[in-house]
Motif scaffolding. Structure first.
Motif, PDB file in Angstrom:
ATOM      1  N   PHE A  10      21.036  25.171  -5.320  1.00 29.58           N
ATOM      2  CA  PHE A  10      20.009  24.740  -5.613  1.00 29.58           C
ATOM      3  C   PHE A  10      18.851  25.706  -6.165  1.00 29.58           C
ATOM      4  CE2 PHE A  10      21.787  21.094  -3.569  1.00 29.58           C
ATOM      5  CZ  PHE A  10      21.136  19.895  -3.808  1.00 29.58           C
ATOM      6  N   GLU A  56      16.081  25.479  -3.082  1.00 29.32           N
ATOM      7  CA  GLU A  56      17.123  25.105  -2.214  1.00 29.32           C
ATOM      8  C   GLU A  56      16.677  24.938  -0.943  1.00 29.32           C
ATOM      9  OE1 GLU A  56      21.202  26.478  -2.515  1.00 29.32           O
ATOM     10  OE2 GLU A  56      21.206  27.228  -0.594  1.00 29.32           O
ATOM     11  N   TYR A  58      23.172  22.811   2.264  1.00 27.83           N
ATOM     12  CA  TYR A  58      22.736  22.586   0.440  1.00 27.83           C
ATOM     13  C   TYR A  58      23.459  24.021  -0.087  1.00 27.83           C
ATOM     14  CZ  TYR A  58      19.637  19.421   2.277  1.00 27.83           C
ATOM     15  OH  TYR A  58      18.787  18.294   2.831  1.00 27.83           O
ATOM     16  N   GLN A  67      25.686  21.462  -7.799  1.00 33.94           N
ATOM     17  CA  GLN A  67      24.802  21.592  -6.712  1.00 33.94           C
ATOM     18  C   GLN A  67      25.401  20.598  -5.566  1.00 33.94           C
ATOM     19  OE1 GLN A  67      21.065  20.067  -8.241  1.00 33.94           O
ATOM     20  NE2 GLN A  67      20.420  22.080  -8.797  1.00 33.94           N
TER      21      GLN A  67
END
Length: 739
Positions: free
Chosen positions: A260, A264, A257, A724
């Protein structure tokens, strides 16, 4: 809104004129096909060269369902049946003077779109109740399609049975060879050594769209209308024995990821295992258990840009919930041809379990399902525990179902759902019924009360739908009452706080006045008025009057249509389709629509939906274009472009274009080894996503998957734009064994 007198007269005129349509009754002298017992095994390779096949005389002389109901088929189809202690075998010869050149197929997807392929379809009524059917179909390349049907009304289309098929193609047509284990065909206990089952089969010769059946049925029905079936005789199925199927899996995933913020999730490499167990306790009763349930291989949802006031329903795609879905999935909704009105209510929607409101997976700890079916009654229960997420507690789900059959195809039933979390529970109690009045008329009704314990809030939802179907028309009336506090947390409702009246009629004319009969199949105009009031106030909410004076169906399976729609809307709160804010108030607008589809079985085929006109206080052009390119069945591409172009709409007089792009592809070495993918880009939130899946079915219903998912979402609320991203790489192996 009062329905104009001319509209009423048109309804009555079409109804009276349509009474001459031929809906013949089932033949009391059912056609028979004899199965022959053998001692050895058949090699399933699509070549009927074993000497045992000569023992079966089989059956031919199929009768047309389409396009000329009741006429002999123009193409010879022969079906032969053999069996031993383990399998029942089918050898099907589809003769064609054009040979391989006539065969049509656009892809190798399991449970393929039956309108696009040459196929043969076998339906079994193993309980001889004229209500339920188990169906196996294949196209000319050995791609499998199977389903469960109940009352020719509810279907488990994505049910996957354990069976095998191979096909061969030649200059004289094509041949299918099937082996279906007796354990896949559940049947009741009996002291008779020899039995007979209800059976029907049809063939679609897709080049000319000729559908011909072993036992003919009216074209308004499907082949799973089992009171029209013939009989498969001479069967000697083995005594019911232990029938347990286990399907364990192992999984490894690598997740990453980015951007975020504080929320996150950590990137991780993780491992997981679990699986399902199915125990056929008796021929009527099945127990399913699941642990650490995983659906990594399930197809992703296709995005939809919705400009209506109705919620979008996404179909279930996860295999555990697809099994026996029709028992729990009682509903009233649109038919496949858009008949029935826009209201859709389903007391139990399995997508409320293990998925959040955006369709993202929530871990399922485990659960079970028990189902009992017979000719007179059906009942079942399902219990699932969902792991807590986003700091919330775990959730327990329960659904219980009972239905009683009576008459030839009538049914009454009840359903209860419970969604339970600490301190809060949502309960639904439902009664429902389905009644078939003669061959052409039916009534489907559902009534539900919901209770939310932490607030004490109660609500009611009721819906009744009447249909009159003949070969020349379909007429319907759907009445709905959904109160403001109705909250089916385990169900789906397309619209709340509404009283709805949605009648309609579609007419099918194939008479001598139809022009261009070399390529036109039918003239099919329709009128679909809809009227809505707010249930909590009794005040007017919306009136739609879509009229389709031009609609032609082509013999090749395509169509072209033109319609127009007058709409009145009364908004009591701000309505925000695709982030365009529309103020409360009264609106009246008008649009025109064009629909087109070419022959969907061709190498290049296209579908177009185009609408233009006024929309609330402005204008809207809405279009959807789809093109498929399948140069050979092993390779398929499909592109879709969806456009919504607003002009002076809403509080800010918004003028903007919202585009959605979807590209799908499939590469198949054979029906068991395929690479599929989908790319989606949506301007609503400036997102794009990819899904790639390599699937190898190394043994029937046993798979190895490699799956890659990538999602990118860009926040549009303030500069700088922040993308994102999330990336998921998954390996999964499942291995099904039947004992």
């Amino acid at each position: 809104m009062k329905i104009p007198l001319t509209l009423i007269l048109l309804f009555v005129g079409i109804y009276v004129f349509g009474q001459d349509a031929e809906i013949f009754k089932p033949n009391p002298h059912r056609r028979e096909l004899k199965a022959v017992k053998i001692s050895g095994n058949i090699k399933v390779d699509g070549v009927l060269d074993e000497p045992e096949w000569a023992l079966s005389t089989g059956a031919s002389d199929f009768i047309q369902v389409e396009p000329y109901q009741g006429k002999p088929s123009k193409f010879v189809t022969i079906v032969k049946v053999l069996f031993n202690q383990k399998y029942i075998y089918f050898g099907i010869i589809c003769k064609d003077p054009q040979g391989k050149k006539a065969i049509m197929a656009t892809d190798f997807a399991r449970d393929f779109d039956y309108t696009r392929h040459d196929l043969v379809n076998l339906a079994f009524d193993t309980f001889n109740d004229n209500r339920n059917a188990i169906v196996f179909a294949t196209n000319a390349y050995g791609v499998q399609r199977d389903l469960l049907s109940f009352d020719d009304l509810y279907y488990d289309i994505d049910w996957d049975g354990l069976w095998s098929v191979r096909t061969t193609r030649s200059d004289s047509g094509w041949v299918a060879e099937m082996a279906i284990p007796w354990k896949t065909l559940r049947y009741p206990k009996s002291d008779d050594t020899t039995r007979s089952w209800g059976f029907n089969m049809y063939r679609n010769r897709r080049l000319t769209n000729e559908i011909s059946a072993f036992s003919p049925f009216p074209r308004i029905f499907s082949a799973t209308h089992m009171d029209y079936a013939g009989v498969l005789t001479g069967l000697q199925p083995p005594p019911n024995a232990t029938n347990i199927t286990v399907d364990p899996y192992i999984l490894a995933s690598d997740d990453h990821y980015k951007n975020f913020g504080s929320s996150e999730p950590p990137s991780s490499l993780s491992f997981k295992y679990g699986g399902d167990l199915k125990w056929t306790v008796t021929p009527n009763a099945v127990l399913d258990l699941t642990a650490n349930t995983d659906f990594a291989q399930a197809d992703v949802d296709q995005e939809v840009n919705n400009t209506t006031r109705f919620n979008v329903f996404y179909p279930e795609k996860r295999q555990f919930f697809l099994e026996n879905a029709s028992l729990f999935g009682v509903q009233v909704t649109l038919n496949g041809d858009q008949a029935g009105g826009s209201m859709h209510y389903q007391p139990f929607n399995s997508r409320t379990i293990g998925l959040d409101t955006s369709g993202n997976p929530i871990p399922i700890v485990g659960g079970g399902r028990f189902v009992y079916r017979s000719a007179t009654m059906n009942y079942g229960a399902m219990a699932i525990r969902q792991q807590g997420y986003d700091g919330g507690p775990p959730t327990d789900f329960f659904v219980g179902r009972f239905s009683q059959n009576f008459g030839s195809q009538d049914r009454i039933g009840g359903l209860v759902t419970l969604k339970d979390q600490p301190g809060a529970a949502n309960i639904e109690t439902t009664v429902d019924g389905f009644f078939r009045i003669g061959e052409s008329n039916s009534i489907n009704a559902i009534a539900t009360q919901t209770t939310t314990t932490n607030t004490g809030q109660k609500g009611f939802g009721g819906i009744v739908q009447y249909f009159n179907n003949t070969n020349s028309h379909e007429i319907w009336l759907t009445e709905s009452v959904i109160t403001k506090n109705f909250d089916p947390e385990m169900g789906f409702i397309s619209r709340s706080d509404v009283i709805a009246t949605t009648p309609g009629v579609n007419y099918f004319y194939r008479g001598h006045l139809l022009p261009f009969k070399s390529f036109l199949l039918a003239y099919s105009p329709g009128i679909l008025p809809e009227l809505y009031y707010t249930a909590s106030t009794g005040k007017f909410s919306e009136a739609d009057l879509p009229v389709f004076p031009v609609w032609f169906n082509f013999k090749d399976g395509g169509f072209v249509g033109y319609g127009f729609e007058s709409v009145r809307q009364h908004l009591t709160a701000t309505f925000s389709p695709l982030n365009v804010n529309i103020a409360p108030g009264d609106y009246q607008y008008f649009n025109q629509q064009i629909y087109y589809s070419s022959d969907p079985s061709k190498m290049v085929n296209a579908q177009v939906t185009f609408s233009t006109g006024t929309y609330f206080n402005g204008k809207l052009i809405a279009a959807d274009y789809k093109v498929q390119f399948a140069p050979i069945p092993y390779v398929s591409f499909q592109a879709e472009f969806n456009q919504n172009k607003f002009d002076g709409v809403g509080i800010e007089n918004t003028t903007k274009e919202i585009d959605l792009y979807i590209l799908q592809w499939r590469f198949a070495l054979n029906p068991r080894l395929q690479l599929t993918g989908i790319y989606q880009k949506n301007a609503v939130n400036n997102s794009n996503s990819y899904n790639l899946r390599l699937a190898w079915e190394f043994s029937p219903l046993s798979y190895i998957y490699f799956i890659y998912n990538r999602g990118v979402n860009t926040e549009l609320n303030a500069p700088p734009l922040i993308a994102q991203t999330e990336n998921h790489l998954t390996f999964k192996m499942s291995f099904l064994q039947q004992f």
